[in-house]
Design a protein around this motif. Structure first.
Motif, PDB file in Angstrom:
ATOM      1  N   THR A  63      45.135  25.250  -9.263  1.00 39.78           N
ATOM      2  CA  THR A  63      44.174  24.482  -8.469  1.00 39.78           C
ATOM      3  C   THR A  63      44.367  24.848  -7.011  1.00 39.78           C
ATOM      4  O   THR A  63      45.424  25.327  -6.599  1.00 39.78           O
ATOM      5  N   GLY A  64      43.348  24.603  -6.227  1.00 41.57           N
ATOM      6  CA  GLY A  64      43.374  24.907  -4.800  1.00 41.57           C
ATOM      7  C   GLY A  64      41.997  25.394  -4.385  1.00 41.57           C
ATOM      8  O   GLY A  64      41.065  25.428  -5.186  1.00 41.57           O
ATOM      9  N   VAL A  65      41.883  25.791  -3.130  1.00 37.20           N
ATOM     10  CA  VAL A  65      40.611  26.234  -2.578  1.00 37.20           C
ATOM     11  C   VAL A  65      40.708  27.708  -2.235  1.00 37.20           C
ATOM     12  O   VAL A  65      41.712  28.152  -1.674  1.00 37.20           O
ATOM     13  N   GLY A  66      39.690  28.492  -2.580  1.00 34.60           N
ATOM     14  CA  GLY A  66      39.650  29.903  -2.219  1.00 34.60           C
ATOM     15  C   GLY A  66      40.759  30.715  -2.863  1.00 34.60           C
ATOM     16  O   GLY A  66      41.360  31.576  -2.220  1.00 34.60           O
ATOM     17  N   LEU A  67      41.049  30.439  -4.126  1.00 34.32           N
ATOM     18  CA  LEU A  67      42.172  31.094  -4.798  1.00 34.32           C
ATOM     19  C   LEU A  67      41.904  32.573  -5.062  1.00 34.32           C
ATOM     20  O   LEU A  67      40.783  32.973  -5.358  1.00 34.32           O
ATOM     21  N   SER A  68      42.940  33.370  -4.931  1.00 36.30           N
ATOM     22  CA  SER A  68      42.904  34.757  -5.384  1.00 36.30           C
ATOM     23  C   SER A  68      44.201  34.984  -6.171  1.00 36.30           C
ATOM     24  O   SER A  68      45.189  34.247  -6.001  1.00 36.30           O
ATOM     25  N   TYR A  69      44.192  35.986  -7.015  1.00 32.95           N
ATOM     26  CA  TYR A  69      45.337  36.220  -7.919  1.00 32.95           C
ATOM     27  C   TYR A  69      45.827  37.633  -7.756  1.00 32.95           C
ATOM     28  O   TYR A  69      45.026  38.574  -7.640  1.00 32.95           O
ATOM     29  N   GLN A  70      47.140  37.811  -7.765  1.00 30.85           N
ATOM     30  CA  GLN A  70      47.760  39.132  -7.733  1.00 30.85           C
ATOM     31  C   GLN A  70      48.890  39.114  -8.751  1.00 30.85           C
ATOM     32  O   GLN A  70      49.843  38.353  -8.584  1.00 30.85           O
ATOM     33  N   TRP A  71      48.750  39.921  -9.803  1.00 26.95           N
ATOM     34  CA  TRP A  71      49.795  39.963 -10.815  1.00 26.95           C
ATOM     35  C   TRP A  71      50.880  40.956 -10.389  1.00 26.95           C
ATOM     36  O   TRP A  71      50.584  41.975  -9.782  1.00 26.95           O
ATOM     37  N   GLN A  72      52.106  40.596 -10.684  1.00 30.28           N
ATOM     38  CA  GLN A  72      53.240  41.491 -10.385  1.00 30.28           C
ATOM     39  C   GLN A  72      54.093  41.593 -11.612  1.00 30.28           C
ATOM     40  O   GLN A  72      54.122  40.701 -12.449  1.00 30.28           O
ATOM     41  N   GLU A  73      54.805  42.752 -11.733  1.00 27.29           N
ATOM     42  CA  GLU A  73      55.716  42.895 -12.878  1.00 27.29           C
ATOM     43  C   GLU A  73      57.148  42.938 -12.406  1.00 27.29           C
ATOM     44  O   GLU A  73      57.445  43.158 -11.271  1.00 27.29           O
TER      45      GLU A  73
END
Length: 168
Positions: free
Chosen positions: A158-168
């Motif tokens: 949840t939150g506003v203006g979310l973006s996602y970056q996956w890392q390994e």
């Protein structure tokens, strides 16, 4: 008008001489009741626990006083302390508002020497945006053999203006 006129009394009696008061009694006429000339507007959105959004009302009239109110389930007077300052001035400031304050509305009650008291329109609204929070952790997918399968991971937040970056 008659504002500032000075008055005295001449007192006569059976015996002479007549006497005059000192003539320093002054009439003060207040000409204007409070009037709101500039409604408070909604400040820019802030993130939870940051910023100093403020609300300002402009008014004319004699001897103006201000009392800010907040609408939650009804209009309630605000006092200085905690996140609030300027509760009895023309500008209310909120320092580091909480997420729970999102959507609160604010108005100013303006009083003066002359009646009536006037209220701003009460439409100025505080917007507090929540910081990102993970509400569902990714789980490990089923095992795959080398070079086969299409494992996937999912996260919910949840939150506003979310973006996602996956890392390994």
């Amino acid at each position: 008008g008659m504002n500032g006129y000075k008055y005295r009394s001449v007192v006569s009696g059976t015996c002479s001489p007549s006497v005059n008061s000192d003539g320093t009694a002054t009439l003060t006429v207040h000409n204007s009741s409070p009037a709101i000339t500039g409604e408070p507007s909604s400040p820019a959105a802030v993130c939870t626990g940051t910023g100093t959004p403020s609300f300002t009302v402009t008014a004319t009239g004699d001897g103006l006083t201000y009392q800010w109110q907040e609408y939650i389930v009804g209009w309630l007077d605000i006092t200085n302390g905690g996140v609030y300052s300027g509760s009895t001035t023309s500008t209310l400031t909120i320092t580091n508002p909480t997420a729970g304050m999102n959507g609160y509305k604010y108005r100013s009650v303006v009083s003066g020497t002359c009646s009536p008291t006037v209220n701003s329109d009460g439409t100025a609204t505080l917007t507090v945006q929540a910081s990102p929070a993970i509400t569902g952790e990714p789980s490990s997918p089923a095992a795959v053999c080398a070079g086969t399968g299409t494992p996937s991971f999912t996260v919910t937040a949840t939150g506003v203006g979310l973006s996602y970056q996956w890392q390994e």
